[in-house]
Design a protein around this motif. Structure first.
Motif, PDB file in Angstrom:
ATOM      1  N   ALA A  77      -0.522  -0.248  -4.625  1.00 26.95           N
ATOM      2  CA  ALA A  77      -1.624   0.725  -4.746  1.00 26.95           C
ATOM      3  C   ALA A  77      -2.770   0.234  -5.639  1.00 26.95           C
ATOM      4  N   PRO A  78      -2.496  -0.308  -6.835  1.00 27.92           N
ATOM      5  CA  PRO A  78      -3.630  -0.729  -7.684  1.00 27.92           C
ATOM      6  C   PRO A  78      -4.486  -1.797  -6.998  1.00 27.92           C
ATOM      7  N   MET A  79      -3.819  -2.749  -6.347  1.00 28.17           N
ATOM      8  CA  MET A  79      -4.557  -3.809  -5.667  1.00 28.17           C
ATOM      9  C   MET A  79      -5.371  -3.244  -4.504  1.00 28.17           C
ATOM     10  N   GLN A 112      -6.498  -0.233  -4.163  1.00 34.58           N
ATOM     11  CA  GLN A 112      -7.616   0.592  -4.621  1.00 34.58           C
ATOM     12  C   GLN A 112      -8.756  -0.276  -5.157  1.00 34.58           C
ATOM     13  N   ALA A 113      -8.417  -1.383  -5.803  1.00 36.01           N
ATOM     14  CA  ALA A 113      -9.453  -2.309  -6.271  1.00 36.01           C
ATOM     15  C   ALA A 113     -10.208  -2.887  -5.073  1.00 36.01           C
TER      16      ALA A 113
END
Ligand code: CS2
Length: 469
Positions: free
Chosen positions: A407-409, A411-412
């Motif tokens: 998810a973090p990747m 979203q970035a």
């Protein structure tokens, strides 16, 4: 009163229950990942084998890798739980008795490794979800298996079968590679040789829709049983299992299983299932979450969505299925399974972990279509739905969390893409997510197909996009 061996006699006559003597069973199977799926699948097949008699060595010791909740629910019930098979015609309840022990890997895995290294263990099976194969920490599934095999080898015990039941292509090969790679880093060469030569890793295709149990399921089932079951499992009546018949130390005679001799045969079934069942499931889940169609049956009740899923499967997925004639009526039956009004299978549950699912569910199909010079507009709409879903806001303006290890990747990546002025460049940027798109990153024909699909989803919304699809 609680579901328990001593209360089995009080259940209504219509509730099927074990006819075998559970007390005389031994655990020949250690299962890692004691979630709902295995309790509606392997444990149900094993229960049927035990009922048919002659399989006293095949009880299951089920292991939760992280949370104690399943163990806490099942231990007071001595492993008994209810399987509720539901569809529009009603619900059939069955108490499954094949799980003899419920354990948790809460001590770094030492106790579970000991369990794998117990003399009667002959199969170690797994339902740990796609993402779990990426980890080889000591307390991961791969780590526990290696600890257990290492003990067996040191004790001079016989080999076991390592049986993956996860939704991955060539799941047995994936598991074998992971276990051997870890063994090569850690173990003596003799252990690596023993695992590689004597243990087997059959590939398999498993199929049954098993939504997460809800409190209302618990209440309904308790009312029907007259006793409380802390963790029943709800599933569709349909079940299927194709498994490569390569067991290192025997197996139960599971009734109704398709045993196949070669990896090619099982691979054809896996492709069929992952691309049809799971590919369609993911497509409708992302569209459903964004449109606010909370469950699969609600989504399937939208004529435009049903038409789209049918067309995607017929025109773009079925032509890629090789090595196996698609069984007659497969697609129609699948649509009927999805439309099951009694499961309340949440689209958000299927939408989880998209980065781990999209490659084998949709992108293999896309690759085959592109190689054949064939159109991918419908598949692109499914992929666009995922990218659109990743924005974390539905069409009613409600925010939701993205439950995905990447998810973090992701979203970035969305933020980077949004900063680009050109719509085509934005979409191209999104395909540069190597763990998902791999060699398809920047592929012009994929980008060409994604651009209008994503634009339509954003500007016109899911329903209008499907109407026009
Ligand atoms: C679903 C699967 O949650 C999901 O991703 O697509 O669990 C699906 O229900 C099963 O694979 C059906 O066999």
């Amino acid at each position: 009163m609680r579901l328990h061996p001593s209360t089995l006699g009080t259940l209504p006559a219509a509730v099927q229950r074990p006819t075998y003597d559970r007390a005389s069973l031994r655990c020949g199977i250690v299962h890692l990942g004691l979630g709902a799926f295995v309790r509606a699948h392997l444990a149900a097949y094993t229960d049927a084998a035990l009922d048919a008699g002659g399989a006293p060595d095949w009880g299951i010791a089920g292991v939760s890798l992280r949370h104690p909740d399943t163990r806490d629910a099942l231990a007071p019930q001595r492993g008994l739980y209810t399987l509720a098979l539901r569809d529009g015609d009603g619900e059939r309840l069955q108490v499954v008795g094949s799980v003899l022990e419920a354990l948790v890997a809460d001590d770094g895995g030492a106790a579970i490794a000991q369990r794998i290294a117990d003399e009667p263990t002959r199969i170690v099976s797994l339902t740990v979800t796609e993402k779990a194969y990426a980890s080889d920490a000591p307390d991961s599934a791969v780590g526990l298996i290696l600890q257990g095999l290492s003990l067996r080898h040191a004790r001079g015990l016989g080999p076991v079968t390592l049986l993956s039941l996860d939704n991955l292509p060539s799941n047995g090969h994936v598991l074998r590679r992971r276990v051997l790679a870890l063994a090569e880093r850690q173990g003596p060469a003799a252990l690596v040789g023993w695992i590689g030569t004597h243990c087997t890793f059959p590939c398999s295709m498993v199929d049954r829709i098993v939504p997460r149990t809800t409190d209302s399921d618990r209440e309904r089932i308790a009312a029907a049983l007259g006793v409380h079951d802390a963790w029943p499992v709800v599933a569709e009546p349909f079940i299927d299992w194709v498994v490569e018949d390569r067991f290192a130390a025997g197996r139960p005679d599971w009734p109704g299983v398709r045993y196949v001799a070669t990896h090619d045969e099982v691979a054809a079934w896996e492709r069929l299932k992952l691309r049809m069942v799971n590919g369609a499931h993911s497509a409708l889940a992302y569209l459903g979450v964004v449109a606010g169609w909370t469950t699969v049956d609600i989504a399937m009740a939208q004529p435009a969505l049903r038409r789209y899923i049918d067309a995607m499967l017929r025109d773009e997925v079925e032509p890629t299925l090789t090595g196996l004639a698609v069984p007659t009526g497969y697609r129609a039956r699948l649509l009927q399974r999805f439309a099951n009004p009694a499961l309340a299978h949440r689209c958000a549950q299927i939408a989880m972990d998209g980065s781990q699912k999209i490659p084998q569910r949709l992108l293999g199909t896309v690759r085959d279509r592109l190689a054949a010079g064939a159109p991918i507009a419908q598949l692109a709409l499914a992929l666009a739905a995922w990218l659109h879903f990743l924005r974390g806001r539905d069409e009613a303006g409600n925010d939701y969390a993205i439950d995905d290890p990447l998810a973090p990747m992701l979203q970035a990546l969305l933020r980077d893409a949004d900063a680009l002025p050109d719509p085509r460049a934005r979409v191209e940027r999104l395909t540069h997510c190597a763990p998902v798109f791999g060699d398809l990153a920047g592929e012009p024909r994929l980008v060409d197909a994604l651009v209008p699909a994503l634009r339509s989803l954003r500007e016109r919304g899911v329903a209008a996009t499907l109407d026009a699809a």
